[in-house]
Design a protein around this motif. Structure first.
Motif: not given
Length: 134
Positions: A29, A77, A104
């Protein structure tokens, strides 16, 4: 584990992430461009990957062969919804016993196992990165 590091120290950081995690499923992250893929590349090298390691931004998943077998690298993403993850067999990858790296993870948070390792990367004021592994 929390460590502040420069890019020159990335190889050591990759070794520490591997040593510190007890789960082979790791979420990464951090903001766009913070170095998630760069760290994953170094981790893959530590795990014996000889092939080119690239971001799976458009393919969603890349598979690499490491010393212990396959390694799966996801980048969610561009995913529209969690249903897309189901369509590519994401759950089977998670259950494979292989190393699984997920960029992501917030895009698929409702289908992630509860007990995965989490790597959070933030930029410090002096331009270094701070990594927290939990």
């Amino acid at each position: 584990m929390t460590i502040t590091y420069s890019l020159e120290e990335l190889l050591d950081i990759a070794e520490q992430v591997i040593a510190h995690t007890t789960n082979k499923i790791i979420s990464f992250d951090g903001d766009m461009g913070i170095g998630k893929t760069t760290l994953i590349k170094q981790i893959c090298k530590q795990l014996g990957v000889q092939d080119g390691i690239t971001s799976p931004t458009y393919s969603l998943v890349n598979e690499y062969e490491g010393d212990e077998g396959p390694i799966y690298h996801f980048d969610f993403y561009r995913i529209e919804d969690e249903e897309e993850a189901y369509h590519i067999g994401f759950e089977e990858y998670l259950e494979s016993g292989a190393w699984v790296f997920i960029e992501w993870p917030d895009r698929v948070k409702n289908i992630l196992p509860m007990d995965i390792a989490t790597v959070k990367i933030v930029l410090t004021e002096d331009g270094k990165r701070r990594i927290t592994v939990a």
